[in-house]
Scaffold this motif. Structure first.
Motif, mmCIF file in Angstrom:
data_model
loop_
_atom_site.group_PDB
_atom_site.id
_atom_site.type_symbol
_atom_site.label_atom_id
_atom_site.label_comp_id
_atom_site.label_asym_id
_atom_site.label_seq_id
_atom_site.Cartn_x
_atom_site.Cartn_y
_atom_site.Cartn_z
ATOM 1 N N GLY A 119 0.808 -1.223 0.000
ATOM 2 C CA GLY A 119 0.000 0.000 0.000
ATOM 3 C C GLY A 119 0.837 1.267 0.000
ATOM 4 N N GLN A 120 2.086 1.207 0.452
ATOM 5 C CA GLN A 120 2.911 2.412 0.501
ATOM 6 C C GLN A 120 3.626 2.682 -0.835
ATOM 7 N N LEU A 121 3.431 1.800 -1.825
ATOM 8 C CA LEU A 121 4.113 1.957 -3.109
ATOM 9 C C LEU A 121 3.243 2.768 -4.071
ATOM 10 N N PRO A 122 3.857 3.647 -4.860
ATOM 11 C CA PRO A 122 3.063 4.324 -5.897
ATOM 12 C C PRO A 122 2.632 3.314 -6.958
ATOM 13 N N ASP A 123 1.614 3.663 -7.747
ATOM 14 C CA ASP A 123 1.230 2.776 -8.865
ATOM 15 C C ASP A 123 2.443 2.580 -9.760
ATOM 16 N N GLY A 124 2.488 1.442 -10.438
ATOM 17 C CA GLY A 124 3.561 1.242 -11.417
ATOM 18 C C GLY A 124 4.444 0.069 -11.071
ATOM 19 N N GLY A 125 5.457 -0.119 -11.939
ATOM 20 C CA GLY A 125 6.332 -1.283 -11.820
ATOM 21 C C GLY A 125 7.331 -1.141 -10.683
ATOM 22 N N VAL A 126 7.756 -2.278 -10.170
ATOM 23 C CA VAL A 126 8.696 -2.298 -9.042
ATOM 24 C C VAL A 126 9.909 -3.130 -9.441
ATOM 25 N N LEU A 127 11.093 -2.575 -9.205
ATOM 26 C CA LEU A 127 12.328 -3.339 -9.385
ATOM 27 C C LEU A 127 12.799 -3.768 -8.001
ATOM 28 N N VAL A 128 12.779 -5.074 -7.764
ATOM 29 C CA VAL A 128 13.300 -5.597 -6.492
ATOM 30 C C VAL A 128 14.727 -6.062 -6.765
ATOM 31 N N VAL A 129 15.674 -5.507 -6.037
ATOM 32 C CA VAL A 129 17.078 -5.856 -6.257
ATOM 33 C C VAL A 129 17.502 -6.829 -5.163
ATOM 34 N N GLY A 130 17.817 -8.050 -5.570
ATOM 35 C CA GLY A 130 18.221 -9.066 -4.594
ATOM 36 C C GLY A 130 17.169 -10.150 -4.485
ATOM 37 N N ALA A 131 17.617 -11.400 -4.653
ATOM 38 C CA ALA A 131 16.652 -12.514 -4.687
ATOM 39 C C ALA A 131 16.965 -13.542 -3.610
ATOM 40 N N SER A 132 17.275 -13.073 -2.414
ATOM 41 C CA SER A 132 17.422 -14.013 -1.298
ATOM 42 C C SER A 132 16.106 -14.027 -0.519
ATOM 43 N N ALA A 133 16.145 -14.445 0.741
ATOM 44 C CA ALA A 133 14.884 -14.652 1.463
ATOM 45 C C ALA A 133 13.979 -13.414 1.408
ATOM 46 N N THR A 134 14.556 -12.246 1.667
ATOM 47 C CA THR A 134 13.746 -11.024 1.690
ATOM 48 C C THR A 134 13.231 -10.683 0.298
ATOM 49 N N GLY A 135 14.119 -10.711 -0.692
ATOM 50 C CA GLY A 135 13.744 -10.299 -2.050
ATOM 51 C C GLY A 135 12.646 -11.154 -2.643
ATOM 52 N N VAL A 136 12.761 -12.498 -2.497
ATOM 53 C CA VAL A 136 11.734 -13.353 -3.119
ATOM 54 C C VAL A 136 10.386 -13.175 -2.408
ATOM 55 N N GLN A 137 10.441 -13.008 -1.092
ATOM 56 C CA GLN A 137 9.179 -12.845 -0.355
ATOM 57 C C GLN A 137 8.471 -11.544 -0.742
ATOM 58 N N LEU A 189 15.173 3.402 -16.302
ATOM 59 C CA LEU A 189 14.387 3.754 -15.118
ATOM 60 C C LEU A 189 13.677 5.103 -15.288
ATOM 61 N N ALA A 190 14.186 5.913 -16.209
ATOM 62 C CA ALA A 190 13.607 7.251 -16.370
ATOM 63 C C ALA A 190 12.345 7.229 -17.232
ATOM 64 N N LYS A 191 12.037 6.090 -17.823
ATOM 65 C CA LYS A 191 10.911 6.056 -18.782
ATOM 66 C C LYS A 191 9.548 5.884 -18.141
ATOM 67 N N GLY A 192 9.529 5.626 -16.831
ATOM 68 C CA GLY A 192 8.241 5.559 -16.132
ATOM 69 C C GLY A 192 7.712 4.152 -15.900
ATOM 70 N N GLU A 193 8.356 3.149 -16.516
ATOM 71 C CA GLU A 193 7.876 1.772 -16.317
ATOM 72 C C GLU A 193 8.076 1.338 -14.865
#
Ligand SMILES: Cc1cc2nc3c(=O)[nH]c(=O)nc-3n(C[C@H](O)[C@H](O)[C@H](O)COP(=O)(O)OP(=O)(O)OC[C@H]3O[C@@H](n4cnc5c(N)ncnc54)[C@H](O)[C@@H]3O)c2cc1C
Length: 411
Positions: free
Chosen positions: A158-176, A329-333
């Motif tokens: 809920g705290q994220l703006p609309d739009g795509g999210v880049l999650v950096v890191g795919a360990s326990a925290t990132g995948v969850q 990242l500047a394109k808005g996706e």
């Protein structure tokens, strides 16, 4: 004020040490900047569940006795468990007491806590390995129009703006978090670097059962081949979901999450990903299979093959060869970047020269080098591989309290 020993931090590690000191009748106080279990109360996102099973959440004098030993504790239950434990062991915790400075003096240590000066002959640092987010330097190159979050500031989608999210890191925290954010309706791209792939269950048993049974978690710090590497290994790609479902990269891509390589650079607003994603995943698959081979060999040697389902292997990680190497990242996706790139401790308040060039405290299994009477607890692979997890504090605190006791006796 004087105490024979001071423990800094009332997380599970500090509380376990308090119990060990009480057992040895060593007068002590536990100083905590917030409340008992402060990190779990204030620094973890509410939907987090432990990735270790309930039966393994044990501390000196406390075993799990609930009705769901195979389940995974939500963060609120971790807070409740540690709060009960503090009462059970009558831990002498002084809450709302932040340590600002720790100095070595001729008769021990001087501790600046809030406005008080305390003296102690021994000090145990139990201030946690995950107090600050570890964010790579490239973070400064992310365009300012993008919201950036860390696991410490993340609460819910809920705290994220609309739009795509880049999650950096795919360990326990990132995948969850990638999974949770995707389920909330965001398009998620997950940048995958080195990771530890493990199945949630194997041959009908939780993977932590296998890690204990095979003796992996009991491997001592002075027996591990590459200790520095072991201490910096990413957390396993596991989540503690109530349905015990696997959250590996295959399940995330099946959900619709896009997997890309390790984020290497951000230049002029363009994120550049490593082209070695397939190799990184193949290596993680290989290491997982090595552990499963070890598990199978152990089961055979223990005569358990008839009691367990037969061995099998998991599908290799599927990597899309068209996975993008760049994302503007500047394109808005992308409107949010979440740095799930790990955590680090905070010992900035230590006025004792015990840190190496990389800022880590030099210690031998928790006995701080060059500062007699100073101990550290709660770091990954401190004394064994189990030290990384809550239950590892039991044996670690026993060993360090024993050392502390003889140190005091000699003086
Ligand atoms: C996201 C996440 C998930 C995890 N999941 C699991 C899991 O499933 N199973 C598992 O076994 N482990 C898990 N861990 C690892 C580990 O158990 C936790 O990091 C645990 O909180 C460490 O306990 P601790 O007592 O060492 O430190 P903490 O719980 O962080 O306690 C340290 C305490 O010191 C206090 N403190 C810090 N600085 C000061 C100061 N200057 N003065 C006074 N007090 C201070 C803090 O307020 C805090 O209360 C997880 C960690 C993270 C980050």
């Amino acid at each position: 004020m004087k105490a024979t020993a001071v423990v800094v931090g009332a997380g599970h590690a500090g509380l376990a040490m308090s119990r060990r000191l009480t057992e040895r009748s060593i007068d002590h106080v536990v100083l905590e900047r917030g409340e008992v279990a402060n990190s779990w109360r204030t620094q973890r996102w509410p939907s987090l569940r432990l990735l270790t099973p309930n039966w393994q959440t044990r501390l000196p004098g406390l075993d799990y006795d609930g009705d769901d030993p195979g389940g995974f504790m939500p963060v609120a239950d971790v807070v409740a468990t540690l709060s009960c434990y503090a009462r059970l062991i009558s831990a002498p915790v002084r809450t709302a007491t932040r340590i600002h400075a720790l100095r070595a003096v001729s008769r021990g240590f001087e501790i600046q806590a809030n406005d008080d000066l305390l003296c102690a002959r021994a000090v145990v640092l139990a201030t946690g390995a995950c107090i600050l987010p570890a964010i790579p330097g490239i973070a400064t190159a992310v365009p300012p129009s993008i919201k950036t979050l860390t696991p410490l500031s993340y609460r819910d989608p809920g705290q994220l703006p609309d739009g795509g999210v880049l999650v950096v890191g795919a360990s326990a925290t990132g995948v969850q978090l990638a999974s949770e954010i995707h389920q909330a309706g965001h398009t998620v791209t997950l940048a995958v670097g080195e990771h530890v792939r493990l199945p949630r269950t194997y041959r009908g048993r939780d993977i932590f059962w296998w890690m204990e049974a095979t003796g992996l978690l009991a491997e001592r710090y002075d027996e591990v081949d590459d200790l520095t590497r072991a201490r910096h290994l990413p957390s396993p790609q596991l989540t503690g979901r109530p349905d015990a479902a696997i959250t590996d990269l295959n399940s995330l891509t099946a959900q619709g999450i896009r997997i890309v390589g390790r984020l290497g650079r951000v230049i002029d607003g363009v994120a550049q990903f490593s082209g070695s994603l397939a190799n990184t995943c193949a290596l993680a698959d290989l290491k997982m299979n090595r552990f499963l081979n070890r598990a199978d060999e152990w089961a055979t040697a223990a005569g358990l093959d008839d009691q367990l389902p037969p061995p099998h292997r998991f599908e290799p990680t599927r990597v899309d060869p068209r996975s993008p190497l760049e994302l503007d990242l500047a394109k808005g996706e992308i409107t949010t970047v979440l740095w799930a790139t790990g955590f680090r401790p905070d010992h900035s308040w230590l006025d004792i020269p015990v840190r190496d060039r990389t800022g880590h405290i030099r210690h031998d299994g928790g006995i701080v080098t060059g500062a007699p009477g100073l101990y550290i607890l709660g770091l990954p692979v401190l004394r064994t591989r189990a030290s990384t997890y809550i239950h590892g504090a039991g044996a670690d605190s026993e060993a360090l309290a024993g050392h502390l006791h003889s140190f005091l006796s000699k003086r």
